[in-house]
Every structure is written in C-alpha cells, then in structure tokens.
Design an enzyme around this catalytic site. Structure first.
Site, PDB file in Angstrom:
ATOM      1  N   SER A 195       0.859  -1.177   0.000  1.00  0.00           N
ATOM      2  CA  SER A 195       0.000   0.000   0.000  1.00  0.00           C
ATOM      3  C   SER A 195       0.902   1.235   0.000  1.00  0.00           C
ATOM      4  O   SER A 195       1.884   1.289  -0.728  1.00  0.00           O
ATOM      5  CB  SER A 195      -0.939  -0.038   1.212  1.00  0.00           C
ATOM      6  N   TYR A 247      -4.377   8.293  -6.988  1.00  0.00           N
ATOM      7  CA  TYR A 247      -3.504   7.325  -6.321  1.00  0.00           C
ATOM      8  C   TYR A 247      -4.021   7.004  -4.924  1.00  0.00           C
ATOM      9  O   TYR A 247      -4.091   5.831  -4.524  1.00  0.00           O
ATOM     10  CB  TYR A 247      -2.084   7.908  -6.255  1.00  0.00           C
ATOM     11  N   LYS A 265      -5.235   3.443  -3.307  1.00  0.00           N
ATOM     12  CA  LYS A 265      -4.561   2.876  -2.130  1.00  0.00           C
ATOM     13  C   LYS A 265      -5.512   2.788  -0.933  1.00  0.00           C
ATOM     14  O   LYS A 265      -5.436   1.836  -0.153  1.00  0.00           O
ATOM     15  CB  LYS A 265      -3.322   3.703  -1.775  1.00  0.00           C
TER      16      LYS A 265
END
Length: 280
Positions: A135, A149, A153
């Site tokens: 992660s 992003y 994540k």
C-alpha cells in the site's frame, strides 16, 4: 520440514519488486517473478533454478490465472503473494482525465484484486499462505495532487482489512505494507504520469509540485533493499503484522492520522451522541 517458501511477486521487472525478489532468493526461497515483459525480469534477476519469470499484466484476470497455473506447475504451491505492481497518475483532480483516473484504479486496486483472486484457491487448498499488499502512506492520508492514487490505495486498505477475517479460518494471513518515501522508481518518468495542465487556477501549484517531486526523485530517504529484507523477515513469522508502517516517516504519518481521527471524533461528541431515536 523446510523453511523454504514459494514467493509470487508482481511488478518484479524493476523497482521495489526486483529488491523483493532478490531478498527472497537470497533467503533461500523460490520466486515466481512476474512482469508485463519477462525480459525485464531476466535482465534484473538473471537465471536461477529457484526463479521463474512469468508474463503478467495484473489488469488482465486471464493473465493472472495463467501466471498462477505456471507457478503451481513449476513449484507446486504459492506461500507468499506480494502485490507490488503499480503506477502513479498524479495531478489535481479536475485535471486528471476520467480515463486516467480509472486506469490508476484499474492497475493499483483491481490489479492486486485480480491476482489475489487467482491465488486464493491455491492457498485455501494448502490451508496456508500470506497475502501481502504494498500500500502506501497515501492509503492512510490523502494529499493534493494524489486524488487518483490515494483513492486506489485507500481501496487497497479497505479491501485487505475486510479480506483478512474472511480467509483467516483457512490459515491464510494478510499484511498491508505502508511505505513512506523510498528511493524507488515511483517518481520516475516510467512510473509517473502527470495530468496535462489545462486550468489556469492550478497552473502555479502544478509547476511547484512537479518541480519538487522531480527534485525528490532519487533522493528519498528509504532504502528499498532494506525494506525488502524486512518483508522477508516479517513473512517468516507465524503471525505477520496486519499492518507494517515502513519507514520512520510512515510511522509519523500514521501517528498523526490517529491523533487527527480521535480529535475529529471528539470535536462533535455531544452532537453525534444525540442522534438516536427518542424511543431508543
């Protein structure tokens, strides 16, 4: 009995994936190293009787199934899956195209989902295994220029956290790895795609952010080789941690997020505590 395990590593053609594969091999494990192009795996890792290079585009479920089949045919099992493959679509939300936003989530969230879906039947049959998801602190704290992003994540975090109790009865463990800033290739042109500037209101901040990140590339404090060795060490434990904050900066980020969450929950405690039906 032997401590030798079979590792299945995605994104092992460059960057941190190469370091993870090297560390696992150095520790005496067998490694299935996957990448979109197996030539990059061979160039980075060479030849080894305990190494199998396999083509894998993590966004293709059929590719994932084929790669897992190849791994089992060669080594008979999969003990540690490392979902490492990823990329980075950076930019302010209004300037990231819908196509690029979806591409970020497709690779960084649905990619590991595809691979894990293919691996889990093998691990269930073994009644053992470890699913590792690389992660990021961006999965803990959002920040500007990282909307796509962070969305991906954060999704990885929620997915793995929810998957953990589902597979635990079968002897399968999970581990979220949340690196801070490591000297990987994430900020390199091969991994980062910047949104095309199109809105004047964001122009100056875009220029400043891109310049700062370009200056940071190759100067990050974290050593990916050390992180790879740490992962091999953690994976050997009977009870690997559910989360591993990788780097002092990652620990500081998570500590601050925990403080912020507690403060936010407490700020409106009275209002929140008086929302039940009066007849409750």
């Amino acid at each position: 009995m032997t401590d030798k395990k079979v590792w299945f590593v995605t994104g092992a053609g460059r960057g941190m994936g190469v370091d993870i594969a090297k560390a696992a091999l150095a520790a005496g494990h067998a490694v299935v190293a996957t990448a979109r192009n197996t030539d990059t795996v061979t160039a980075a890792l060479g030849q080894d009787e305990d190494l199998l290079a396999v083509k894998l585009d993590v966004t293709d479920p059929a590719d994932a199934e084929a790669a897992v089949t190849a791994a089992v045919e060669r080594f008979g099992r999969i003990d540690v899956l490392v979902n490492n493959a990823g990329n980075f679509y950076a930019g302010f939300f209004e300037e990231i195209s819908p196509q690029d936003f979806r591409a970020q989530v497709e690779t960084t969230l649905f990619g590991p989902i595809n691979v894990t879906r293919a691996v889990l039947p093998v691990m269930r049959a073994q009644r053992s295994g470890l699913v590792v998801a690389i992660s990021s602190t961006a999965g803990i704290v959002g920040q500007e220029f990282c909307t796509a992003y962070a969305a991906a994540k954060f999704g990885v975090e929620g997915w793995i956290e929810s998957l953990t109790p589902e597979v635990a009865p079968f002897g399968i463990r999970t581990m979220l790895v949340e690196p801070g800033f490591f000297r990987t290739e994430l900020l390199s042109p091969e991994s980062t795609n910047y949104a095309e500037p199109s809105i004047d209101d964001y122009a100056e901040r875009t220029h400043q952010t891109v310049a700062a990140w370009n200056a940071m590339n190759g100067q990050q404090g974290g050593d990916p080789a050390k992180l790879a060795k740490a992962l091999v060490q953690l994976a050997s434990q009977d009870q690997p941690p559910l989360r591993f904050a990788a780097g002092a900066d990652a620990i500081a980020t998570i500590e601050q997020k925990a403080k912020d969450l507690l403060a936010q929950a407490d700020a409106y405690r009275q209002l929140s505590s008086n929302l039940a039906h009066d007849d409750a």
